[in-house]
Design a protein around this motif. Sequence first.
Motif, PDB file in Angstrom:
ATOM      1  N   ARG A 122     -91.695  17.752  68.638  1.00 23.76           N
ATOM      2  CA  ARG A 122     -90.578  18.228  67.824  1.00 23.76           C
ATOM      3  C   ARG A 122     -89.307  17.446  68.149  1.00 23.76           C
ATOM      4  NH1 ARG A 122     -93.022  20.354  63.605  1.00 23.76           N
ATOM      5  NH2 ARG A 122     -94.782  21.571  64.372  1.00 23.76           N
ATOM      6  N   GLU A 123     -89.129  17.097  69.409  1.00 18.11           N
ATOM      7  CA  GLU A 123     -87.966  16.283  69.772  1.00 18.11           C
ATOM      8  C   GLU A 123     -88.000  14.940  69.056  1.00 18.11           C
ATOM      9  OE1 GLU A 123     -86.243  16.391  73.899  1.00 18.11           O
ATOM     10  OE2 GLU A 123     -88.251  17.162  74.357  1.00 18.11           O
ATOM     11  N   ILE A 124     -89.192  14.345  68.970  1.00 17.39           N
ATOM     12  CA  ILE A 124     -89.331  13.061  68.271  1.00 17.39           C
ATOM     13  C   ILE A 124     -88.935  13.218  66.811  1.00 17.39           C
ATOM     14  CG2 ILE A 124     -91.008  11.360  67.451  1.00 17.39           C
ATOM     15  CD1 ILE A 124     -92.497  11.757  70.122  1.00 17.39           C
ATOM     16  N   GLU A 125     -89.417  14.290  66.177  1.00 16.45           N
ATOM     17  CA  GLU A 125     -89.058  14.517  64.777  1.00 16.45           C
ATOM     18  C   GLU A 125     -87.558  14.736  64.623  1.00 16.45           C
ATOM     19  OE1 GLU A 125     -92.987  16.209  62.537  1.00 16.45           O
ATOM     20  OE2 GLU A 125     -91.542  17.710  63.258  1.00 16.45           O
ATOM     21  N   PHE A 126     -86.973  15.551  65.497  1.00 19.92           N
ATOM     22  CA  PHE A 126     -85.535  15.812  65.414  1.00 19.92           C
ATOM     23  C   PHE A 126     -84.747  14.521  65.592  1.00 19.92           C
ATOM     24  CE2 PHE A 126     -85.715  20.529  67.000  1.00 19.92           C
ATOM     25  CZ  PHE A 126     -86.507  20.845  65.910  1.00 19.92           C
ATOM     26  N   LEU A 127     -85.102  13.731  66.592  1.00 19.31           N
ATOM     27  CA  LEU A 127     -84.379  12.495  66.888  1.00 19.31           C
ATOM     28  C   LEU A 127     -84.564  11.474  65.774  1.00 19.31           C
ATOM     29  CD1 LEU A 127     -82.645  10.850  68.835  1.00 19.31           C
ATOM     30  CD2 LEU A 127     -84.707  10.308  70.132  1.00 19.31           C
ATOM     31  N   SER A 128     -85.729  11.521  65.123  1.00 20.21           N
ATOM     32  CA  SER A 128     -85.976  10.593  64.015  1.00 20.21           C
ATOM     33  C   SER A 128     -85.125  10.940  62.798  1.00 20.21           C
ATOM     34  CB  SER A 128     -87.458  10.624  63.628  1.00 20.21           C
ATOM     35  OG  SER A 128     -88.263  10.135  64.677  1.00 20.21           O
ATOM     36  N   GLY A 129     -84.743  12.200  62.678  1.00 18.88           N
ATOM     37  CA  GLY A 129     -83.912  12.612  61.555  1.00 18.88           C
ATOM     38  C   GLY A 129     -84.390  13.862  60.856  1.00 18.88           C
ATOM     39  N   ALA A 130     -85.607  14.323  61.164  1.00 14.29           N
ATOM     40  CA  ALA A 130     -86.171  15.521  60.526  1.00 14.29           C
ATOM     41  C   ALA A 130     -85.873  16.745  61.392  1.00 14.29           C
ATOM     42  CB  ALA A 130     -87.672  15.355  60.329  1.00 14.29           C
TER      43      ALA A 130
END
Length: 284
Positions: A146-154
């Motif tokens: 989820r951190e990866i998704e948040f940091l990516s922009g989602a």
Amino acid sequence: MTTPNESTAAAQPSSESVKGRWDGVDVHFGEEGGRLTYGSYLRLGQLLDQQHLESDPPAHDELLFITIHQVYELWFKQILHEMTASRDAMLSGELWRAQHLLRRVHTIERTLTQQVDILETMTPQDFGEFRHRLSPASGFQSVQFREIEFLSGAKDPSFVRRFRGLSEAEKVRLAQRLEEPTLWEAFLAVLGEAGFETETEDDIRGALHKVAHDRSQFAAVWELAEALLQHDELAAAWRARHVVMVERMIGTKPGTGGSSGAGYLRSRLDLRYYPLLWSLRSSL
């Protein structure tokens, strides 16, 4: 008169002289030093003691299942490390470094997709021997993913509200990711530094169109945009590979964490981190 062996020994610096050249720091190299070893540096004792099977009697393939997912989490940690540094490099104007770190992310993401092949050496029957032991745990609960998704922009604040199994430390981490700049926001800052307006989507589309058609002037910006798109494409490829693997393994059964399983994963296939970079293709 000295012997050849004595001459050789005299030419070699003593351990004390080596220490002296390192300003008194107690330096030990290799096995001779006897302090830092391969195993102690990598904490192998602790690392290799983290694969605890839940099945009883032990199911043969449960070790594979645990190992694969622990390796995923280690790669997620590295991806977050590189993505965070890439974002910060964009914000500080180091575009070459931002692109370099994103290329490393791309290589890791290809590895993540290839690891599915290893997981698929497990048959549905073998998975069934221990799957019932996993409930209510689910890959849906991977905080780092989820951190990866948040940091990516989602960014999806509802995830934090829906998932009640988060520790306080995990809640803090996700809250921080929701507050801090994303890769996309950092890229918009890069466009701003290049002299473009980025207030509206039309502004951004115009900027991207100009960058794409004047690569001699905006080469670094264009390559960075392509690196972001590559990250988006590889993330989509992993999601697609993952859902097919899940369907092969459990069909239409619900996920262990209460999700709809493959149905939920299929609902995520259309996710795009950078839709404006994708729509740009239609105008080139």
